[in-house]
Scaffold this active site. Structure first.
Site: not given
Ligand code: LLP
Length: 426
Positions: A284, A354
Site C-alpha cells: 500500500e 497569522c
Molecule cells: N496504508 C495505510 C493503512 C496507511 O495508514 C498509510 C498512511 C499508507 C498505507 C501509506 O503510507 P505511505 O506509503 O504513504 O507511507 N501525513 C503524513 C503521513 C501520514 C500517513 C498515514 N498513513 C505525512 O505527511 O508525513
C-alpha cells in the site's frame, strides 16, 4: 527529483539555468496558472509505480496505491491506467477511485472505524477486501453483509508492536497506537471470523508507519506476521494474501532510503524461506509513489530583514503545505532561476498566515529577491491533500505535466466557491 531538473533556459535574460518540470520551464507554468501552484510529473508517477511493479513482476501481487497521499482524480487515473489497485480509508476515497476509472476489485479498504454506509457502498461495488481493525468492526461488517446478502472478504490488520522509528505522529504499529488488532489476540479474532456466515477470511495486513528509512522494522513486522500465519495454518485457516502496508520513505533531505526493489527482494526472500512462496503480496505505498512526483511553486512577496532574522515571505503557506508546521518536516526549497548577481543569505521561508508556525523552511541559504519563484520539493504526497482554507485562502491549483504539455487537473479555488456552502441566518 529526476523529472524536475535545472536546464539552460532560453528566453530568460541573461540566459541562465532554470528549473524545468519534465520539458516545461516552471516559470512558464507559474505565469500561466499563478501561484501557489502544485506541479506534478506524469512520468515521475509512472516510473515510481513501475518500480514496485517490476520488483514484484514474477510474484502474484497487488499494488494498492494509498489514495490519501495524493487523491487528485488525474493522479489516480494515471495509476489506474497502469493497472494499479488502491488503498482507501473512506467512502470519499472509494468514490474518487471509481470516478478515476479504478477497479473496485483491486481496492483494499483500511481505516479504524468504517461507518455502516461506507461498508455498504464497498460491498455494493465489490472491493477486494476490508482490512479490519477491531473485533467490533468485524461484527459490524458481518451484519451489513448479511443484510445485503453479500460475502465480505476480510483481512485483519494486526498490530505487530514494532517500532517504525519514524515521527511519532506517523508511527502506527506500536501497542499504544489506535491501529490494528493486537497480534496476540489475532488468532481468536480469526477463529471468530471463520465462524461468521457472511465473512470470508482472505488475508492478513499490517501497516507500521510512514517515512521509514530502513527495512528492518518492516522485516520484523513481517516475521511476526509469518508466525501468525503458521499458527493459523495449524488451526486450518489458510490465508491467500499478505498485505505489508505502505510506509517506505523518500529522500527529503539527506536520508538514504532503500529502493522498492531492495525492500521487496528481502521480503520475497523471507517468504520463500518460510514456505510462503505462493502467497499473494499486497503493498500500500503512498508517499514513495507520489512525493517526488510533485513540487509546490510559490512566489516571494516580500523580503523582510529583522534584527534577528531574514524572512522571505512567500505566497504559499501552512494551509497549502502543512508538513513543515506539524511534523517539522524538511522540504528542500530552491530558487527556480539561478542568479549570478544576487548574494545569498540565510532566510526563514514563511507564509502570510497569522501563526508563527507558518513556515515552509527555516534557515535556508538562498540567493533570492522579491518576485522570485521558489520551488518546494517532494510535495507530491501529503501536500495538496492536507491543504485547507485557513485564513480564507483559496486552495492552490494543481497541474500535471506530461512531456511538453501541461494540464490543469484542479483549477484554483475562488472565494465564491469557499462561500458557496455557507449561509446567513434568516
Ligand atoms: N496504508 C495505510 C493503512 C496507511 O495508514 C498509510 C498512511 C499508507 C498505507 C501509506 O503510507 P505511505 O506509503 O504513504 O507511507 N501525513 C503524513 C503521513 C501520514 C500517513 C498515514 N498513513 C505525512 O505527511 O508525513
Amino acid at each position: 527529483m529526476e523529472w524536475f531538473t535545472f536546464q539552460p533556459s532560453v528566453g530568460l535574460e541573461p540566459e541562465t539555468q532554470a528549473l524545468f518540470a519534465e520539458e516545461i520551464p516552471v516559470q512558464q507554468l507559474a505565469s500561466q496558472y499563478g501561484t501557489p501552484l502544485y506541479v506534478y510529473s506524469r512520468k515521475a508517477l509512472e516510473v515510481s509505480y513501475q518500480a514496485y511493479h517490476k520488483a514484484m513482476a514474477e510474484w502474484p501481487h497487488l499494488i494498492c496505491y494509498a489514495v490519501k497521499a495524493n487523491s487528485n482524480l488525474a493522479v489516480l487515473n494515471v495509476l489506474a491506467r497502469l493497472g494499479a489497485g488502491f488503498d482507501i480509508v473512506s467512502v470519499g476515497e472509494l468514490e474518487r477511485v471509481l470516478a478515476a476509472g479504478g477497479d473496485p476489485a483491486k481496492v483494499v479498504f483500511s481505516g479504524v472505524a468504517k461507518q455502516r454506509h461506507e461498508i455498504r457502498r464497498a460491498l455494493e461495488v465489490g472491493v477486494h477486501c476490508f482490512n479490519i481493525e477491531s473485533e467490533q468492526e468485524l461484527e459490524r461488517i458481518q451484519e451489513e453483509a448479511l443484510a445485503m446478502d453479500k460475502i465480505a472478504s476480510i483481512s485483519l490488520r494486526v498490530n505487530p508492536d514494532v517500532d517504525a522509528q519514524t515521527h511519532p505522529y506517523i508511527s502506527t504499529g506500536l501497542k499504544d497506537n489506535k491501529f490494528g488488532i493486537d497480534i496476540n489476540r489475532a488468532p481468536a479474532v480469526y477463529a471468530r471470523a471463520a465462524e461468521l456466515s457472511h465473512i470470508e477470511v482472505v488475508g492478513v495486513d499490517c501497516h507500521i508507519g510512514s517515512q521509514l528509512t530502513t527495512t528492518e522494522p518492516f522485516l520484523d513486522a513481517l516475521d511476526r506476521l509469518l508466525l501468525l500465519m503458521d499458527q493459523l495454518k495449524d488451526r486450518g485457516i489458510h490465508l491467500k494474501h499478505l498485505d505489508i502496508g505502505g510506509g517506505l520513505g523518500v529522500q527529503y533531505q539527506d536520508e538514504t532510503i532503500p529502493s522498492p526493489a531492495d525492500y521487496l527482494v528481502s521480503v520475497k526472500q523471507r517468504l520463500v524461506e518460510q514456505g510462503y512462496g505462493d502467497v499473494m503480496l499486497v503493498v500500500e505505498p503512498g508517499r514513495s509513489i507520489a512525493a517526488q512526483a510533485g513540487i509546490m511553486l510559490t512566489r516571494v512577496e516580500l523580503i523582510k530583514p529583522t534584527e534577528q532574522k531574514n524572512f522571505a515571505i512567500v505566497d504559499g503557506a501552512m494551509n497549502d503545505l502543512l508538513r513543515p508546521s506539524i511534523y517539522s518536516a524538511w522540504h528542500t526549497i530552491v530558487n527556480t532561476v539561478v542568479h549570478s548577481d544576487v548574494d545569498s543569505h540565510v532566510y526563514d521561508i514563511v507564509g502570510p498566515v497569522c501563526e508563527s508556525g507558518d513556515f515552509l523552511g527555516k534557515e535556508r541559504n538562498l540567493a533570492i529577491r522579491e518576485g522570485d519563484l521558489l520551488a518546494v520539493y517532494s510535495a507530491g504526497a501529503y501536500g495538496f491533500v492536507m491543504s485547507s482554507n485557513y485564513n480564507t485562502r483559496n486552495r492552490a491549483a494543481e497541474i500535471m505535466v506530461d512531456g511538453t504539455e501541461s494540464y490543469v487537473i484542479r483549477r484554483r479555488e475562488t472565494v465564491e466557491e469557499q462561500f458557496a456552502s455557507e449561509s446567513l441566518l434568516p
